[in-house]
Design an enzyme around this catalytic site. Structure first.
Site, PDB file in Angstrom:
ATOM      1  N   SER A 130       0.870  -1.330   0.134  1.00  0.00           N
ATOM      2  CA  SER A 130       0.139   0.082  -0.003  1.00  0.00           C
ATOM      3  C   SER A 130       0.849   1.472   0.067  1.00  0.00           C
ATOM      4  O   SER A 130       1.820   1.389  -0.865  1.00  0.00           O
ATOM      5  CB  SER A 130      -0.983  -0.060   1.401  1.00  0.00           C
ATOM      6  OG  SER A 130      -1.997   0.938   1.021  1.00  0.00           O
ATOM      7  N   GLU A 226      -2.170  -2.512  -7.585  1.00  0.00           N
ATOM      8  CA  GLU A 226      -3.277  -2.784  -6.790  1.00  0.00           C
ATOM      9  C   GLU A 226      -3.737  -1.546  -6.154  1.00  0.00           C
ATOM     10  O   GLU A 226      -2.955  -0.384  -6.258  1.00  0.00           O
ATOM     11  CB  GLU A 226      -3.330  -4.005  -5.829  1.00  0.00           C
ATOM     12  CG  GLU A 226      -2.222  -3.756  -4.646  1.00  0.00           C
ATOM     13  CD  GLU A 226      -2.778  -2.548  -3.556  1.00  0.00           C
ATOM     14  OE1 GLU A 226      -3.967  -2.567  -3.363  1.00  0.00           O
ATOM     15  OE2 GLU A 226      -1.993  -1.722  -3.018  1.00  0.00           O
ATOM     16  N   HIS A 292      -5.851  -5.176  -0.616  1.00  0.00           N
ATOM     17  CA  HIS A 292      -6.174  -5.157   0.773  1.00  0.00           C
ATOM     18  C   HIS A 292      -7.383  -5.892   1.270  1.00  0.00           C
ATOM     19  O   HIS A 292      -7.795  -5.686   2.301  1.00  0.00           O
ATOM     20  CB  HIS A 292      -6.731  -3.500   0.557  1.00  0.00           C
ATOM     21  CG  HIS A 292      -5.879  -2.306   0.491  1.00  0.00           C
ATOM     22  ND1 HIS A 292      -5.053  -2.297  -0.529  1.00  0.00           N
ATOM     23  CD2 HIS A 292      -5.363  -1.594   1.472  1.00  0.00           C
ATOM     24  CE1 HIS A 292      -4.164  -1.158  -0.375  1.00  0.00           C
ATOM     25  NE2 HIS A 292      -4.426  -0.841   0.704  1.00  0.00           N
TER      26      HIS A 292
END
Length: 324
Positions: A130, A226, A292
């Site tokens: 992330s 992502e 996630h």
């Protein structure tokens, strides 16, 4: 008497089998918080507690750095404190340095990290994803191994088994080699095997680093992406940023994890990915088990990989990522 002797022998055998367990030391990754707050809400604190409990059952006992619980607005403490904690952790003798959470804030640390971290021949492995995407290219350039994988606070939500689940993560934390990863995609594969360095991570951060000295060299790379919580038009804008900056023209393939959208939004993103596939003539493959949600496979960033394809029935293809 004979029964007593036999019982004693069985007890001795059980004790002998148990002896090695007593000598196994727990794995102790060092946990830092370079990005957002970790314990500022009851929900976040509960996720960390559940993660620590789940890890302890596998003999993994993370050491939480003192500054992890700090909060400064939407950051886990002031920039100088987060820089100091991360530099001290990376310069110590820890086998693993592990990010507690994503959020935002890691890219604010890049100039200071670039100045303070020296190039190392033998460095700890840094694990996160992330927002931590921002520090991967710099750390790899400094000699650190970086693994895109679950942060500590995600551990409690991971599925148990499979290459993108909790069991796979524990093996990596126990210093097992990262195994090849195979996933299924409905998207077309064309050409032969592809070999190149693996770069990418969170799309928002990849786009944000474009045009800065902290973006990697994407020439001949395999790009993986992502994201979460972004509407289709923002994902489109960030993909366009990669396109306008020359990233998509430079890479050999794009692997797409969970983009964090559903329904009509997901369809819009799929159409945008199809346009990239047609415009640049490269495989753009969805289905990579990262993101996630409850599956987040470990991928070593900056390392050379080889992609190969195995056709399946019903128009699907198995894609395998092997480390070179």
């Amino acid at each position: 008497m004979p029964s007593t002797v036999a019982s004693s022998r069985r007890t001795t055998q059980r004790l002998r089998r148990a002896e090695p367990l007593a000598t196994v030391l727990p794995v102790r990754p060092w946990v830092v918080a370079p990005s957002g707050p970790v314990g500022d809400t009851a929900q976040r604190r509960a996720r960390v507690r559940r993660a620590l409990w789940r890890l302890a059952l596998q003999g993994i006992e993370p050491t939480i750095a003192p500054d992890v619980w700090r909060k400064d607005g939407y950051l886990a403490g002031p920039d100088p404190a987060r820089v100091r904690a991360l530099v001290e952790a990376l310069n110590a003798d820890h086998a693993f340095v592990w990010a507690a959470r994503g959020g935002y804030g890691a890219m604010r640390l890049l100039p200071a990290l670039d100045h303070l971290l020296k190039v190392r021949d033998k460095a700890p492995l840094f694990l996160g994803f992330s927002d931590l995407t921002a520090v991967f290219p710099l750390l790899v350039r400094k000699g650190f191994r970086c693994v895109h994988g679950p942060v500590l606070s995600q551990v409690s939500d991971l599925v148990e088994s499979g290459p993108a689940g909790f069991t796979s993560l524990t093996k990596v934390l126990k210093s097992h080699p990262i195994p090849p990863l195979t996933f299924s995609t409905p998207d077309p594969w064309f050409g032969d095997e592809i070999e190149g360095p693996l770069w990418g991570g969170n799309l928002t951060l990849c786009a944000a680093l474009c045009g800065t000295p902290y973006s990697p060299d994407y020439s001949g790379a395999i790009l993986f992406l992502e994201d979460v919580g972004e509407p289709a038009y923002r994902l489109d804008r960030m993909l366009t940023q990669l396109e306008l900056s020359g990233v998509l023209q430079a890479v050999q393939a794009v692997l797409v994890g969970d983009p964090g959208v559903r329904g009509s939004e997901k369809k819009a993103v799929e159409q945008r990915l199809h346009l990239i596939r047609e415009r640049w003539g490269i495989p753009v493959l969805t289905g990579l088990p990262i993101g996630h949600q409850r599956r987040n496979a470990c991928l070593e960033v900056g390392r050379t990989v080889k992609l190969s394809a195995t056709p399946l029935k019903a128009g699907k293809t198995n894609i395998t990522i092997r480390w070179v």
